[in-house]
Design an enzyme around this catalytic site. Structure first.
Site, short mmCIF file in Angstrom:
data_model
loop_
_atom_site.label_atom_id
_atom_site.label_comp_id
_atom_site.label_asym_id
_atom_site.label_seq_id
_atom_site.Cartn_x
_atom_site.Cartn_y
_atom_site.Cartn_z
N ASP A 1 -6.78 -30.49 -16.26
CA ASP A 1 -6.17 -31.39 -15.25
C ASP A 1 -6.40 -32.98 -15.43
O ASP A 1 -6.19 -33.71 -14.63
CB ASP A 1 -6.29 -30.72 -13.66
CG ASP A 1 -5.88 -29.42 -13.87
OD1 ASP A 1 -6.40 -28.75 -12.66
OD2 ASP A 1 -4.90 -28.99 -14.37
N1 LIG Z 1 -7.14 -27.23 -21.70
C1 LIG Z 1 -6.33 -27.01 -20.68
N2 LIG Z 1 -5.66 -25.96 -20.58
C2 LIG Z 1 -4.66 -26.10 -19.46
C3 LIG Z 1 -4.64 -27.09 -18.64
C4 LIG Z 1 -5.36 -28.24 -18.88
O1 LIG Z 1 -5.02 -29.27 -18.19
N3 LIG Z 1 -6.06 -28.23 -20.14
N4 LIG Z 1 -3.80 -26.95 -17.47
C5 LIG Z 1 -3.37 -25.43 -17.00
C6 LIG Z 1 -2.51 -25.23 -15.91
N5 LIG Z 1 -3.36 -25.35 -14.67
C7 LIG Z 1 -3.05 -26.42 -13.99
O2 LIG Z 1 -2.08 -27.09 -13.90
C8 LIG Z 1 -4.52 -24.29 -14.61
C9 LIG Z 1 -4.41 -23.09 -15.00
C10 LIG Z 1 -5.27 -22.20 -14.90
C11 LIG Z 1 -6.65 -22.17 -14.22
C12 LIG Z 1 -7.44 -21.37 -14.00
O3 LIG Z 1 -8.61 -21.48 -13.39
N6 LIG Z 1 -7.11 -20.33 -14.69
C13 LIG Z 1 -8.19 -19.17 -14.72
C14 LIG Z 1 -7.57 -17.79 -14.72
C15 LIG Z 1 -6.72 -17.70 -13.63
C16 LIG Z 1 -5.73 -16.50 -13.66
O4 LIG Z 1 -5.93 -15.69 -14.50
O5 LIG Z 1 -4.61 -16.62 -12.80
C17 LIG Z 1 -8.93 -19.19 -15.88
O6 LIG Z 1 -8.37 -19.56 -16.96
O7 LIG Z 1 -10.01 -18.70 -16.10
C18 LIG Z 1 -6.47 -23.53 -13.77
C19 LIG Z 1 -5.66 -24.67 -13.88
C20 LIG Z 1 -3.32 -24.65 -18.33
N7 LIG Z 1 -4.08 -24.77 -19.22
#
Ligand SMILES: Nc1nc2c(c(=O)[nH]1)N[C@@H](CN(C=O)c1ccc(C(=O)N[C@@H](CCC(=O)O)C(=O)O)cc1)CN2
Length: 284
Positions: free
Chosen positions: A228
């Site tokens: 983000d």
């Molecule tokens: N390298 C990046 N990847 C992603 C970004 C980014 O900014 N840089 N944005 C996300 C989207 N997003 C918020 O907008 C977001 C998505 C997921 C998570 C998160 O903590 N996910 C957990 C798993 C959650 C689940 O399984 O439901 C995780 O990955 O451990 C935070 C923010 C998209 N990708």
């Protein structure tokens, strides 16, 4: 044969004569400038410019690039030339929430967004019917900590095979690895469901409710390894009240997210967004 439409974007250290040098070469080719935008970033000293122009039928991309060789070298420009007649192919990634995906497909169907969806990728099955109904290839690629590297290799292969110009994270709720996000930097746009820099992470509406804010929003940004934190392309907000529960905020945010993402994708595909360090210049 009708005139071709091109967009040239350029950036370089600012100094006198940049605009004249470029437009003189284009004029010599018989090109006609339809739209011109420029910005001088006084903090960094960098100059940014977007020129949309038509060129006579016999003037192709190679001819234009050849004609611009001198000013590009003289001013050490970074340039990108896009032929607006070429279809722009995108890959959309989604998890469970389909509102932003459906809005993109609608805006493409009605012609507001000039793009072709080459594939839809999801870590869940939920969006398969949407893809099938739209006649778009659907790739269900589950992901876990153990399979992340392999899953992302599949994602990258699909991007390559489809020749996609852009990857759109339309509520794809998995963090892309440093490797993938760096490899595709500038080619991946995410919609974050908050008015950044407030409330980063996976549950911004709950954070907003907990904090008692009176305004919520959504932010479309290029993806970087830092969650983000990527360069912001577009944002929109709406007022909320103390009486709204988290689910009410989620509901109020859906349309904002959908509009903001579609606008950001349109701006990018029309070559109206230029990276400026950790920020963007948007010629909207
Ligand atoms: N390298 C990046 N990847 C992603 C970004 C980014 O900014 N840089 N944005 C996300 C989207 N997003 C918020 O907008 C977001 C998505 C997921 C998570 C998160 O903590 N996910 C957990 C798993 C959650 C689940 O399984 O439901 C995780 O990955 O451990 C935070 C923010 C998209 N990708």
């Amino acid at each position: 044969m009708s005139a071709a439409n091109f967009v040239l974007t350029l950036s370089c250290i600012d100094q006198p004569g940049i605009v004249a040098a470029v437009t003189t070469e284009l004029a010599a080719l018989g090109a006609n400038i339809a739209e011109s935008n420029q910005f001088w970033d006084r903090e960094t000293g960098r100059f940014f410019m977007r020129l949309a122009f038509t060129a006579p039928p016999q003037v192709d991309r190679a001819t234009i690039e050849k004609a611009l060789t001198s000013p590009v070298a003289r001013f050490q420009m970074q340039t990108a030339l896009s032929d607006q007649g070429e279809a722009r192919r995108i890959v959309i990634m989604v998890s469970k929430f389909d509102h932003a995906l459906l809005h993109l497909l609608y805006q493409i169907r009605v012609g507001w967004l000039d793009a072709e969806v080459a594939a839809i990728i999801s870590n869940h099955e939920d969006a398969r019917k949407i893809a099938e109904d739209a006649g778009i290839a659907f790739h269900h690629l589950p992901i876990s900590k153990e399979t992340k590297a392999a899953q992302e290799a599949q994602v990258l292969e699909i991007v390559k095979q489809t020749g996609a110009d852009l990857v759109v994270l339309a509520r794809y709720m998995q963090v892309l690895s440093d490797n993938l996000s760096t490899r595709l930097f500038g080619q991946v746009i995410n919609i974050h469901h908050s008015f950044l820099p407030s409330f980063k992470g996976a549950k911004p509406y709950h954070q907003a409710h907990e904090r008692g804010v009176k305004i919520i929003g959504a932010t479309a940004h290029y993806v970087t390894p830092d969650l983000d934190e990527g360069p912001i392309i577009e944002q929109e907000t709406a007022r909320v009240t103390h009486a709204m529960r988290p689910d009410d905020l989620v509901a109020a945010g859906r349309d904002i997210e959908s509009r903001v993402l579609a606008r950001a994708v349109k701006l990018h595909l029309e070559s109206r967004v230029m990276l400026n360090g950790r920020k963007t210049v948007v010629f909207g």
